[in-house]
Enzyme design. Sequence first.
Site, mmCIF file in Angstrom:
data_model
loop_
_atom_site.group_PDB
_atom_site.id
_atom_site.type_symbol
_atom_site.label_atom_id
_atom_site.label_comp_id
_atom_site.label_asym_id
_atom_site.label_seq_id
_atom_site.Cartn_x
_atom_site.Cartn_y
_atom_site.Cartn_z
ATOM 1 N N LYS A 170 0.826 -1.209 0.000
ATOM 2 C CA LYS A 170 0.000 0.000 0.000
ATOM 3 C C LYS A 170 0.860 1.259 0.000
ATOM 4 O O LYS A 170 0.518 2.252 -0.650
ATOM 5 C CB LYS A 170 -0.960 -0.022 1.189
ATOM 6 C CG LYS A 170 -2.044 -1.071 0.977
ATOM 7 C CD LYS A 170 -3.276 -0.852 1.808
ATOM 8 C CE LYS A 170 -4.409 -1.729 1.279
ATOM 9 N NZ LYS A 170 -5.252 -2.272 2.330
ATOM 10 N N LYS A 223 -5.728 -9.153 -14.170
ATOM 11 C CA LYS A 223 -6.781 -9.018 -13.173
ATOM 12 C C LYS A 223 -7.816 -7.979 -13.574
ATOM 13 O O LYS A 223 -7.467 -6.917 -14.081
ATOM 14 C CB LYS A 223 -6.141 -8.613 -11.842
ATOM 15 C CG LYS A 223 -7.002 -8.923 -10.660
ATOM 16 C CD LYS A 223 -6.306 -8.645 -9.347
ATOM 17 C CE LYS A 223 -7.360 -8.633 -8.264
ATOM 18 N NZ LYS A 223 -6.878 -8.447 -6.941
ATOM 19 N N LYS A 278 -11.798 -2.389 -11.007
ATOM 20 C CA LYS A 278 -12.566 -1.185 -11.320
ATOM 21 C C LYS A 278 -11.651 -0.058 -11.777
ATOM 22 O O LYS A 278 -11.902 0.603 -12.783
ATOM 23 C CB LYS A 278 -13.370 -0.757 -10.090
ATOM 24 C CG LYS A 278 -14.244 0.439 -10.373
ATOM 25 C CD LYS A 278 -15.148 0.801 -9.221
ATOM 26 C CE LYS A 278 -15.911 2.062 -9.630
ATOM 27 N NZ LYS A 278 -17.240 2.102 -9.102
#
Length: 353
Positions: A128, A207, A210
Amino acid sequence: MADGKVAGEFKKGKNMKRILTGDRPTSDSFHLGNYVGSLKNRVKLQDEYDTFILIADLHALTTHFDKTKDLEKNIRGLMLGYLSVGLDPAKVTFVLQSQVPEVLELAYFLGTLTPRAVLERQPALKEKLDQGEQDTFALLQYPVLMAADILLPKANLVPVGKDQKAHVEFARDIAIKFNNLYGEVFPLPEPLIGDVPTLPGTDGQSKMGKSLNNAIFLTDSPEEVEKKVMSMYTDPKRIHANDPGTVEGNPVFIYLDAFGADNDHEQITKYKELYRKGQVGDIEVKKYLVKVLNIFLDPIRENRARLERDPELVERVLKEGTAKARSEAQKTLAEVKSAMKLDYFDQNNQDTR
Ligand code: TRP
């Protein structure tokens, strides 16, 4: 099966194991990849387990603290998604994390048993931070809160993707530590990793996502599905319809395999053969895929339209589930405090609780 529908009510078997799983409300819609990767499995599991599904809005804050105005819309979108694919409120307890504040209290206690180095070493954190997320205390603490999510309802099984497996193992380790130190309070949770392949995106990337702009959503109209499929990535080496094509790894065929109904199998096998021999064009196979996807999506669309006609339904389901989860949470937390000898004021009040 000991459980089943009784007078329209789903009766949970007494010895049913408990599942807890969840999603962060960082988006208001599910795509086909989410369906294959988790929703489909949850629909199946709801009959076999006492299932809790958590909408982890507190976890969403770790990366979306500046987007809180979208939370309500996202939570509603996720709920409509769950219900429209067939997750049944008579079987599943839907929980809004922030409305069970006990989770934060438990997270604090679990934090007292967590070496900082363990949190600093978690691969998810590095990932992250590499993506540019803020290096906050909440992000570091993410697995501790997730462990509290899992342990508070005393979940036995946690269905998650591979990327979340380490978090569930962390929850298990900390449960062992707690039980050894203070006495047996928590069952030891285990991850349940489905052997589902990751669905590629319409652009052929590994993958569907969105934010990758390569997704087909459960809420897409038949026309949108058609448009996305007709411009889908297939076999880049195939230029003419009579060039032999590759089926393996070709998203068109992966989607056909994933969403074709039983009575499509014969046709799909035939198309694969023809495709390999260069005897069928991409356009024909894609048109077939449009049909297959729309047949799969139609009942989901209809369910959703029906659900949306009752604007209060989603809120009611979520409120009821959350109230149930909260009362379970309070019970567990009382056990936790009693085990830790933090029940100073409760000891003489056992009967008034
Ligand atoms: N971390 C999970 C994700 O990003 C969401 C989540 C929060 C979760 N709490 C959980 C999943 C507890 C399973 C169990 O997908």
